[in-house]
Design a protein around this motif. Structure first.
Motif, PDB file in Angstrom:
ATOM      1  N   LYS A 374       0.830  -1.275  -0.140  1.00  0.00           N
ATOM      2  CA  LYS A 374       0.072  -0.005  -0.138  1.00  0.00           C
ATOM      3  C   LYS A 374       0.940   1.202   0.054  1.00  0.00           C
ATOM      4  N   LYS A 375       2.048   1.311   0.592  1.00  0.00           N
ATOM      5  CA  LYS A 375       2.936   2.116   0.657  1.00  0.00           C
ATOM      6  C   LYS A 375       3.758   2.637  -0.670  1.00  0.00           C
ATOM      7  N   GLY A 376       3.624   1.489  -1.465  1.00  0.00           N
ATOM      8  CA  GLY A 376       4.221   1.772  -2.791  1.00  0.00           C
ATOM      9  C   GLY A 376       5.919   1.578  -2.610  1.00  0.00           C
ATOM     10  N   LEU A 377       6.310   0.685  -1.533  1.00  0.00           N
ATOM     11  CA  LEU A 377       7.661   0.411  -1.417  1.00  0.00           C
ATOM     12  C   LEU A 377       8.033  -0.953  -2.086  1.00  0.00           C
ATOM     13  N   ILE A 378       6.810  -1.729  -2.308  1.00  0.00           N
ATOM     14  CA  ILE A 378       7.261  -3.075  -3.114  1.00  0.00           C
ATOM     15  C   ILE A 378       6.000  -3.210  -3.859  1.00  0.00           C
ATOM     16  N   TYR A 379       6.089  -4.366  -4.667  1.00  0.00           N
ATOM     17  CA  TYR A 379       4.786  -4.705  -5.664  1.00  0.00           C
ATOM     18  C   TYR A 379       5.035  -6.144  -5.796  1.00  0.00           C
ATOM     19  N   SER A 380       4.026  -6.638  -6.269  1.00  0.00           N
ATOM     20  CA  SER A 380       3.762  -8.111  -6.706  1.00  0.00           C
ATOM     21  C   SER A 380       3.207  -8.271  -8.163  1.00  0.00           C
ATOM     22  N   GLY A 381       4.154  -8.360  -9.005  1.00  0.00           N
ATOM     23  CA  GLY A 381       3.631  -8.546 -10.458  1.00  0.00           C
ATOM     24  C   GLY A 381       3.355 -10.007 -10.839  1.00  0.00           C
ATOM     25  N   THR A 382       3.684 -11.107  -9.882  1.00  0.00           N
ATOM     26  CA  THR A 382       3.317 -12.385 -10.052  1.00  0.00           C
ATOM     27  C   THR A 382       2.851 -12.963  -8.705  1.00  0.00           C
ATOM     28  N   ARG A 383       1.980 -13.854  -8.689  1.00  0.00           N
ATOM     29  CA  ARG A 383       1.636 -14.537  -7.519  1.00  0.00           C
ATOM     30  C   ARG A 383       2.758 -15.060  -6.680  1.00  0.00           C
ATOM     31  N   GLY A 384       2.981 -15.047  -5.632  1.00  0.00           N
ATOM     32  CA  GLY A 384       3.924 -15.581  -4.881  1.00  0.00           C
ATOM     33  C   GLY A 384       5.136 -15.025  -5.071  1.00  0.00           C
ATOM     34  N   GLN A 385       5.541 -13.685  -5.674  1.00  0.00           N
ATOM     35  CA  GLN A 385       6.753 -13.040  -5.942  1.00  0.00           C
ATOM     36  C   GLN A 385       6.523 -11.699  -5.526  1.00  0.00           C
ATOM     37  N   ILE A 386       7.846 -10.968  -4.992  1.00  0.00           N
ATOM     38  CA  ILE A 386       7.712  -9.872  -4.421  1.00  0.00           C
ATOM     39  C   ILE A 386       9.021  -9.005  -5.099  1.00  0.00           C
ATOM     40  N   ALA A 387       8.773  -7.771  -5.261  1.00  0.00           N
ATOM     41  CA  ALA A 387      10.054  -6.874  -5.721  1.00  0.00           C
ATOM     42  C   ALA A 387       9.897  -5.508  -5.083  1.00  0.00           C
ATOM     43  N   PHE A 388      11.119  -4.764  -5.060  1.00  0.00           N
ATOM     44  CA  PHE A 388      11.112  -3.435  -4.814  1.00  0.00           C
ATOM     45  C   PHE A 388      10.633  -2.631  -5.786  1.00  0.00           C
ATOM     46  N   THR A 389      10.083  -1.314  -5.452  1.00  0.00           N
ATOM     47  CA  THR A 389       9.806  -0.578  -6.422  1.00  0.00           C
ATOM     48  C   THR A 389      11.063   0.476  -6.689  1.00  0.00           C
ATOM     49  N   VAL A 390      11.622   0.301  -6.223  1.00  0.00           N
ATOM     50  CA  VAL A 390      13.031   1.210  -6.212  1.00  0.00           C
ATOM     51  C   VAL A 390      14.170   0.657  -6.667  1.00  0.00           C
ATOM     52  N   PRO A 391      14.787   0.713  -7.865  1.00  0.00           N
ATOM     53  CA  PRO A 391      16.012  -0.079  -8.106  1.00  0.00           C
ATOM     54  C   PRO A 391      17.010   0.217  -7.120  1.00  0.00           C
ATOM     55  N   HIS A 392      18.020  -0.961  -6.987  1.00  0.00           N
ATOM     56  CA  HIS A 392      18.868  -0.630  -5.912  1.00  0.00           C
ATOM     57  C   HIS A 392      18.752  -0.538  -4.652  1.00  0.00           C
ATOM     58  N   PHE A 393      17.462  -0.761  -4.232  1.00  0.00           N
ATOM     59  CA  PHE A 393      16.878  -0.523  -2.914  1.00  0.00           C
ATOM     60  C   PHE A 393      17.509  -1.623  -2.022  1.00  0.00           C
ATOM     61  N   GLY A 394      17.511  -2.899  -2.558  1.00  0.00           N
ATOM     62  CA  GLY A 394      18.266  -3.907  -1.646  1.00  0.00           C
ATOM     63  C   GLY A 394      19.706  -3.726  -1.383  1.00  0.00           C
ATOM     64  N   ARG A 395      20.326  -3.215  -2.534  1.00  0.00           N
ATOM     65  CA  ARG A 395      21.655  -2.993  -2.169  1.00  0.00           C
ATOM     66  C   ARG A 395      22.091  -1.676  -1.031  1.00  0.00           C
ATOM     67  N   TYR A 396      21.082  -0.836  -1.160  1.00  0.00           N
ATOM     68  CA  TYR A 396      21.212   0.089   0.049  1.00  0.00           C
ATOM     69  C   TYR A 396      21.013  -0.421   1.034  1.00  0.00           C
ATOM     70  N   LEU A 397      19.928  -1.323   1.522  1.00  0.00           N
ATOM     71  CA  LEU A 397      19.616  -1.879   2.709  1.00  0.00           C
ATOM     72  C   LEU A 397      20.738  -2.707   3.228  1.00  0.00           C
ATOM     73  N   ARG A 398      21.483  -3.543   2.339  1.00  0.00           N
ATOM     74  CA  ARG A 398      22.454  -4.423   2.804  1.00  0.00           C
ATOM     75  C   ARG A 398      23.645  -3.603   3.135  1.00  0.00           C
ATOM     76  N   ALA A 399      23.787  -2.277   2.246  1.00  0.00           N
ATOM     77  CA  ALA A 399      24.932  -1.502   2.781  1.00  0.00           C
ATOM     78  C   ALA A 399      24.837  -0.978   4.065  1.00  0.00           C
ATOM     79  N   GLN A 400      23.525  -0.869   4.692  1.00  0.00           N
ATOM     80  CA  GLN A 400      23.183  -0.071   5.928  1.00  0.00           C
ATOM     81  C   GLN A 400      23.556  -1.127   7.007  1.00  0.00           C
ATOM     82  N   HIS A 401      23.659  -2.289   6.572  1.00  0.00           N
ATOM     83  CA  HIS A 401      23.527  -3.575   7.777  1.00  0.00           C
ATOM     84  C   HIS A 401      22.406  -3.396   8.744  1.00  0.00           C
ATOM     85  N   ILE A 402      21.263  -3.156   8.164  1.00  0.00           N
ATOM     86  CA  ILE A 402      20.221  -3.222   9.134  1.00  0.00           C
ATOM     87  C   ILE A 402      19.750  -4.517   9.644  1.00  0.00           C
ATOM     88  N   GLU A 403      19.456  -4.255  10.677  1.00  0.00           N
ATOM     89  CA  GLU A 403      19.141  -5.596  11.752  1.00  0.00           C
ATOM     90  C   GLU A 403      17.638  -5.525  12.133  1.00  0.00           C
TER      91      GLU A 403
END
Length: 403
Positions: A374-403
């Motif tokens: 609902k917040k538009g941070l992720i989307y589901s294009g196919t049932r059972g699959q999920i993706a970020f709406t922002v490119p490289h967002f996963g790379r940013y999260l991993r770089a921040q070492h979020i726990e």
């Protein structure tokens, strides 16, 4: 390099100095304008893509093309949990004024438009006080039934009829289309269907996230034939080079071949990143030509800016539970990431993989996942699959070492 002369322009919806890689979409829309001008039927258009690929910029460029063709145009941005009536009425009001409010029949259509807009205002006394900016009296009995589908079909028919009488067209540009409420999506599809069947000179040009076609299809089964869909993606190498080189050359500067290669590797061809890294590299480079070494020196500054304004602002909107889910997505994405010429996030990851990483049952993660959708941070294009709406967002999260 002189920062005053920096040609690059990172910003939400801000047109870059060189709109590279979108010639096909611009040409296709010129064909639509010409066909409608000749009385031929055309489908409305839907642009889809991740955030930062330039959908809003392209939407504005298409509107400019319609204005140059003498069309009446209006633009609005959908918002979650907001009715489409009043913002759409305001956009149509602008479009009718661009056509020429003095045209025969315009006063009647404006009265219908006022009736349509006022139906969203509760209470007779409040409707009397509310001023939609339309200076003619409301026309009762037209586009004011309270059923948005019936009303929108009638309104679009009247507005398109006015445009046809004027020998011109109307184009409505709708950004963040995935946020239109389900009832309004159904009405919009029905109205566009009516326009297409009758060859009326009104087109809707919508832009939204990659799952927008699924949203439309869930509303009306015929939506896949109702719209012309265009996937707006990252730029290929030639277009990305042009987006960098052309503005630089206008300022008497150049990139070396290795500088362009380094920029493509770090931006993956995403238009927003090209502008953000281009701006940082220009400010830091000692002179022309700009080299790969300059790109490496400037990259941390660009990444720090993106971490705050592009990635961080979105991450801050998430609750602790939602951040945990995003962290799980980033880790799952890293596990399935494949190599490519310009590395990018995988299209999607299984929701089951996210649950496995977090050590949780998928059902227990549904509230967090639904909230992120609902917040538009992720989307589901196919049932059972999920993706970020922002490119490289996963790379940013991993770089921040979020726990």
């Amino acid at each position: 390099m002189d920062p005053v002369r920096n040609p690059y322009a990172p910003g939400a919806g801000q047109r870059p100095p060189e709109l590279a890689g979108r010639d096909a979409e611009l040409l296709a829309f010129d064909v639509v304008l010409e066909r409608v001008a000749r009385g031929r039927s055309e489908r409305s258009i839907v642009l889809t893509g991740l955030r930062g690929v330039g959908k809003t910029v392209l939407l504005n460029a298409l509107r400019s093309a319609a204005v140059r063709a003498g069309w009446g145009t209006g633009k609005l941005e959908a918002r979650p949990d907001q009715s489409l009536r009043r913002p759409l009425a305001a956009a149509l009001h602008v479009a009718i004024r661009e056509l020429g409010a003095g045209h025969p029949g315009a006063e009647h259509v404006l009265g219908v438009l006022r009736s349509f807009a006022q139906k969203d205002v509760p209470g007779a006394k409040l409707r009397e006080r509310w001023q939609p900016g339309i200076e003619v009296a409301a026309v009762p009995g037209r586009a004011d039934s309270g059923d948005i589908e019936i009303d929108l079909v009638e309104l679009f028919g009247d507005v398109a009829g006015l445009a046809g009488d004027a020998g011109r067209g109307i184009a409505i540009f709708l950004d963040e289309m995935q946020d239109v409420a389900p009832e309004d999506v159904s009405a919009l599809c029905a109205a566009c269907h009516e326009l297409s069947q009758n060859g009326l000179p009104l087109v809707v040009v919508g832009a939204g996230l990659p799952h927008l076609p699924a949203v439309l299809s869930a509303s009306k089964s015929y939506s896949e034939r109702l719209f012309r869909y265009a996937r707006i993606d990252r730029l290929d190498r030639a277009a990305a080079d042009r987006a960098l080189q052309s503005p630089a050359r206008d300022e008497g500067a150049e990139f070396t071949p290795d500088g362009l290669a380094a920029m493509y590797e770090i931006t993956a061809g995403y238009p927003y990143f090209i502008q953000a890294y281009g701006k940082a590299v220009w400010d830091i480079a000692p002179g022309s030509p700009i080299t790969a070494a300059d790109v490496r020196v400037a990259a941390p500054e660009a990444e720090a800016e993106l971490a705050v304004g592009f990635f961080g602002s979105r991450f801050e909107r998430a609750t602790p539970a939602e951040r945990e889910y995003l962290h799980g997505m980033a880790a799952a994405a890293c596990a399935v990431q494949t190599s490519a010429e310009a590395p990018t996030e995988p299209e999607s990851v299984p929701t089951a993989a996210v649950a496995d990483f977090l050590g949780r049952k998928p059902q227990s993660l549904s509230p967090a996942r639904d909230a992120l959708l609902k917040k538009g941070l992720i989307y589901s294009g196919t049932r059972g699959q999920i993706a970020f709406t922002v490119p490289h967002f996963g790379r940013y999260l991993r770089a921040q070492h979020i726990e």
